[in-house]
Design a protein around this motif. Structure first.
Motif, PDB file in Angstrom:
ATOM      1  N   GLU A  69       3.601  -4.284  -8.144  1.00  0.00           N
ATOM      2  CA  GLU A  69       4.811  -4.754  -7.483  1.00  0.00           C
ATOM      3  C   GLU A  69       6.007  -4.746  -8.432  1.00  0.00           C
ATOM      4  OE1 GLU A  69       3.129  -7.693  -3.961  1.00  0.00           O
ATOM      5  OE2 GLU A  69       3.699  -8.555  -5.909  1.00  0.00           O
ATOM      6  N   LYS A  70       5.771  -5.054  -9.679  1.00  0.00           N
ATOM      7  CA  LYS A  70       6.859  -5.042 -10.654  1.00  0.00           C
ATOM      8  C   LYS A  70       7.449  -3.650 -10.807  1.00  0.00           C
ATOM      9  CE  LYS A  70       7.991  -6.559 -15.354  1.00  0.00           C
ATOM     10  NZ  LYS A  70       7.459  -7.176 -16.608  1.00  0.00           N
ATOM     11  N   ALA A  71       6.608  -2.614 -10.635  1.00  0.00           N
ATOM     12  CA  ALA A  71       7.085  -1.231 -10.733  1.00  0.00           C
ATOM     13  C   ALA A  71       7.834  -0.796  -9.477  1.00  0.00           C
ATOM     14  CB  ALA A  71       5.909  -0.286 -10.982  1.00  0.00           C
ATOM     15  N   GLY A  72       7.677  -1.536  -8.364  1.00  0.00           N
ATOM     16  CA  GLY A  72       8.402  -1.204  -7.145  1.00  0.00           C
ATOM     17  C   GLY A  72       7.545  -1.008  -5.920  1.00  0.00           C
ATOM     18  N   ALA A  73       6.230  -0.940  -6.073  1.00  0.00           N
ATOM     19  CA  ALA A  73       5.347  -0.720  -4.933  1.00  0.00           C
ATOM     20  C   ALA A  73       5.234  -1.986  -4.086  1.00  0.00           C
ATOM     21  CB  ALA A  73       3.963  -0.291  -5.416  1.00  0.00           C
ATOM     22  N   THR A  74       4.922  -1.796  -2.808  1.00  0.00           N
ATOM     23  CA  THR A  74       4.447  -2.900  -1.987  1.00  0.00           C
ATOM     24  C   THR A  74       2.922  -2.823  -1.997  1.00  0.00           C
ATOM     25  OG1 THR A  74       4.598  -1.571   0.042  1.00  0.00           O
ATOM     26  CG2 THR A  74       6.507  -2.922  -0.550  1.00  0.00           C
ATOM     27  N   VAL A  75       2.259  -3.969  -1.916  1.00  0.00           N
ATOM     28  CA  VAL A  75       0.815  -3.996  -2.174  1.00  0.00           C
ATOM     29  C   VAL A  75       0.096  -4.903  -1.184  1.00  0.00           C
ATOM     30  CG1 VAL A  75      -0.988  -4.423  -3.899  1.00  0.00           C
ATOM     31  CG2 VAL A  75       1.296  -3.680  -4.641  1.00  0.00           C
ATOM     32  N   ASP A  76      -1.005  -4.402  -0.648  1.00  0.00           N
ATOM     33  CA  ASP A  76      -2.014  -5.211   0.022  1.00  0.00           C
ATOM     34  C   ASP A  76      -3.263  -5.181  -0.839  1.00  0.00           C
ATOM     35  OD1 ASP A  76      -0.630  -6.050   2.268  1.00  0.00           O
ATOM     36  OD2 ASP A  76      -1.251  -4.333   3.477  1.00  0.00           O
ATOM     37  N   THR A  77      -3.946  -6.311  -0.984  1.00  0.00           N
ATOM     38  CA  THR A  77      -5.157  -6.346  -1.798  1.00  0.00           C
ATOM     39  C   THR A  77      -6.379  -6.627  -0.936  1.00  0.00           C
ATOM     40  OG1 THR A  77      -4.931  -8.704  -2.296  1.00  0.00           O
ATOM     41  CG2 THR A  77      -3.893  -7.145  -3.820  1.00  0.00           C
ATOM     42  N   ARG A  78      -7.482  -6.061  -1.360  1.00  0.00           N
ATOM     43  CA  ARG A  78      -8.786  -6.334  -0.747  1.00  0.00           C
ATOM     44  C   ARG A  78      -9.808  -6.496  -1.863  1.00  0.00           C
ATOM     45  NH1 ARG A  78      -5.769  -7.021   2.663  1.00  0.00           N
ATOM     46  NH2 ARG A  78      -5.772  -6.332   4.847  1.00  0.00           N
ATOM     47  N   LEU A  79     -10.597  -7.557  -1.767  1.00  0.00           N
ATOM     48  CA  LEU A  79     -11.676  -7.794  -2.717  1.00  0.00           C
ATOM     49  C   LEU A  79     -12.983  -7.673  -1.955  1.00  0.00           C
ATOM     50  CD1 LEU A  79     -12.714  -8.627  -5.509  1.00  0.00           C
ATOM     51  CD2 LEU A  79     -12.422 -11.017  -4.801  1.00  0.00           C
ATOM     52  N   VAL A  80     -13.847  -6.759  -2.381  1.00  0.00           N
ATOM     53  CA  VAL A  80     -15.057  -6.442  -1.623  1.00  0.00           C
ATOM     54  C   VAL A  80     -16.264  -6.454  -2.547  1.00  0.00           C
ATOM     55  CG1 VAL A  80     -16.216  -4.737  -0.165  1.00  0.00           C
ATOM     56  CG2 VAL A  80     -13.736  -5.004  -0.025  1.00  0.00           C
ATOM     57  N   PHE A  81     -17.322  -7.116  -2.100  1.00  0.00           N
ATOM     58  CA  PHE A  81     -18.616  -7.053  -2.763  1.00  0.00           C
ATOM     59  C   PHE A  81     -19.520  -6.232  -1.852  1.00  0.00           C
ATOM     60  CE2 PHE A  81     -17.531  -9.902  -6.100  1.00  0.00           C
ATOM     61  CZ  PHE A  81     -16.557 -10.726  -5.561  1.00  0.00           C
ATOM     62  N   THR A  82     -19.972  -5.111  -2.343  1.00  0.00           N
ATOM     63  CA  THR A  82     -20.551  -4.102  -1.463  1.00  0.00           C
ATOM     64  C   THR A  82     -21.851  -3.533  -2.005  1.00  0.00           C
ATOM     65  OG1 THR A  82     -20.133  -1.944  -0.414  1.00  0.00           O
ATOM     66  CG2 THR A  82     -19.104  -2.329  -2.552  1.00  0.00           C
ATOM     67  N   HIS A  83     -22.699  -3.101  -1.092  1.00  0.00           N
ATOM     68  CA  HIS A  83     -23.893  -2.348  -1.464  1.00  0.00           C
ATOM     69  C   HIS A  83     -23.602  -0.847  -1.499  1.00  0.00           C
ATOM     70  CE1 HIS A  83     -25.757  -6.011   0.554  1.00  0.00           C
ATOM     71  NE2 HIS A  83     -26.149  -6.100  -0.707  1.00  0.00           N
ATOM     72  N   LYS A  84     -22.521  -0.426  -0.866  1.00  0.00           N
ATOM     73  CA  LYS A  84     -22.249   1.007  -0.668  1.00  0.00           C
ATOM     74  C   LYS A  84     -20.783   1.280  -0.999  1.00  0.00           C
ATOM     75  CE  LYS A  84     -23.429   0.227   3.483  1.00  0.00           C
ATOM     76  NZ  LYS A  84     -23.627   0.345   4.946  1.00  0.00           N
ATOM     77  N   ALA A  85     -20.517   1.665  -2.220  1.00  0.00           N
ATOM     78  CA  ALA A  85     -19.136   1.829  -2.671  1.00  0.00           C
ATOM     79  C   ALA A  85     -18.401   2.902  -1.884  1.00  0.00           C
ATOM     80  CB  ALA A  85     -19.108   2.156  -4.161  1.00  0.00           C
ATOM     81  N   GLN A  86     -19.005   4.074  -1.727  1.00  0.00           N
ATOM     82  CA  GLN A  86     -18.289   5.161  -1.070  1.00  0.00           C
ATOM     83  C   GLN A  86     -18.018   4.853   0.394  1.00  0.00           C
ATOM     84  OE1 GLN A  86     -19.657   9.142  -1.699  1.00  0.00           O
ATOM     85  NE2 GLN A  86     -19.726   8.927  -3.903  1.00  0.00           N
ATOM     86  N   THR A  87     -18.959   4.200   1.056  1.00  0.00           N
ATOM     87  CA  THR A  87     -18.743   3.826   2.452  1.00  0.00           C
ATOM     88  C   THR A  87     -17.581   2.853   2.573  1.00  0.00           C
ATOM     89  OG1 THR A  87     -21.082   4.140   2.951  1.00  0.00           O
ATOM     90  CG2 THR A  87     -19.811   2.802   4.500  1.00  0.00           C
ATOM     91  N   THR A  88     -17.524   1.898   1.656  1.00  0.00           N
ATOM     92  CA  THR A  88     -16.426   0.934   1.657  1.00  0.00           C
ATOM     93  C   THR A  88     -15.088   1.614   1.407  1.00  0.00           C
ATOM     94  OG1 THR A  88     -17.857  -0.865   0.936  1.00  0.00           O
ATOM     95  CG2 THR A  88     -15.493  -1.105   0.488  1.00  0.00           C
ATOM     96  N   ILE A  89     -15.047   2.493   0.425  1.00  0.00           N
ATOM     97  CA  ILE A  89     -13.808   3.210   0.108  1.00  0.00           C
ATOM     98  C   ILE A  89     -13.340   4.020   1.304  1.00  0.00           C
ATOM     99  CG2 ILE A  89     -12.893   5.104  -1.299  1.00  0.00           C
ATOM    100  CD1 ILE A  89     -14.785   3.953  -3.551  1.00  0.00           C
ATOM    101  N   ASP A  90     -14.265   4.747   1.924  1.00  0.00           N
ATOM    102  CA  ASP A  90     -13.910   5.569   3.079  1.00  0.00           C
ATOM    103  C   ASP A  90     -13.396   4.705   4.222  1.00  0.00           C
ATOM    104  OD1 ASP A  90     -13.739   8.245   3.915  1.00  0.00           O
ATOM    105  OD2 ASP A  90     -15.495   8.003   5.194  1.00  0.00           O
ATOM    106  N   ARG A  91     -14.059   3.573   4.446  1.00  0.00           N
ATOM    107  CA  ARG A  91     -13.622   2.678   5.522  1.00  0.00           C
ATOM    108  C   ARG A  91     -12.228   2.136   5.252  1.00  0.00           C
ATOM    109  NH1 ARG A  91     -13.662  -2.861   6.622  1.00  0.00           N
ATOM    110  NH2 ARG A  91     -14.643  -3.344   4.622  1.00  0.00           N
TER     111      ARG A  91
END
Length: 258
Positions: A69-91
């Motif tokens: 945000e300091k650089a100028g971006a707007t940001v949404d955050t998500r914190l995820v504990f997952t068994h399947k990293a690629q599935t989570t990323i794709d979703r």
């Protein structure tokens, strides 16, 4: 200026990863979906992992959000504990309508960016990402196409000129655009060779999915050839694919568990 493109930035939040140098400046005009994720063993329940790790992970995610945000971006955050990293990323890509994801690697504040143009498919999406990120900056953009053996110089230049025209329509300065043509090389190696003098690469994803490209074997191949960040513009997902996708996760706000 074109609307801010939604860009996914995935960080393994408890594995020592952070926002690399130069990435905040590269994404200053983006809407960043900052995904902090931690892969847990199959036998560990996500709720259990959250109770164990959230207190350590959440402040790190907040710190990274502040940097972006300091650089100028707007940001949404998500914190995820997952068994399947690629599935989570794709979703996350599809749920948050991300037009691109980034392989985040250190770079200097961007001055020169290479945009790999493979053909006419997906060109408008690439143009919207490039114009959204760099249209209101001093970044110079080089459009690069690796020509097929039977492609004439005129055909290739027509393709690249069409992309350049679309970028100008979207607000890019014509003087900030250049074109380059390569021939006779393996595509991945050709792009990496051409990119040596650039700060970042923008390119369209390969089938079947952006997650496979960014975080699977192809990502390792790209990493071996180019040390800087790669912004991968996702293909437009067919509606039938969206309808048939199956995913079982428990939502929270802003935290989500697999």
């Amino acid at each position: 200026m074109t609307d801010r493109p939604n860009v996914l930035v995935p960080i393994q939040i408890l594995e020592g990863e952070s926002i690399p140098e130069g990435i905040p400046e590269l994404l200053a005009n983006a809407h960043v979906v900052l995904l902090g994720y931690h892969v847990i063993p199959d036998q560990t329940a996500p709720g259990q992992a959250r109770m164990q790790f959230e207190e350590r992970a959440a402040p790190r995610l907040d710190q990274f959000e502040e940097i972006l945000e300091k650089a100028g971006a707007t940001v949404d955050t998500r914190l995820v504990f997952t068994h399947k990293a690629q599935t989570t990323i794709d979703r996350m890509i599809y749920e948050h309508d991300c037009v691109a994801a980034i392989v985040p690697k250190a770079t200097r504040p961007p001055e020169e960016v290479l945009v790999a143009v493979r053909g006419t498919v997906g060109v408008d999406r690439i143009a919207r990402v490039v114009a959204g990120l760099f249209g209101d900056t001093d970044v110079s953009v080089t459009l690069y196409h690796l020509a097929a053996e039977d492609a004439t110089d005129e055909d290739v230049q027509t393709l690249l000129d069409g992309v350049a025209d679309r970028l100008v329509e979207l607000g890019m300065d014509e003087d900030a655009l250049d074109t380059r043509v390569g021939r006779g090389k393996n595509p991945k190696q050709a792009i990496a060779d051409a990119a040596d003098e650039f700060d970042a690469i923008v390119m369209g994803e390969s089938d079947p999915s952006i997650a496979t490209f960014v975080f699977g074997m192809r990502a390792k191949q790209v990493a071996e050839r180019f040390l800087g960040p790669v912004i991968v513009v996702q293909r437009e997902r067919p509606q039938t694919e969206a309808e048939t996708e199956t995913e079982t996760e428990t939502d929270g706000n802003p935290n989500e568990d697999d």
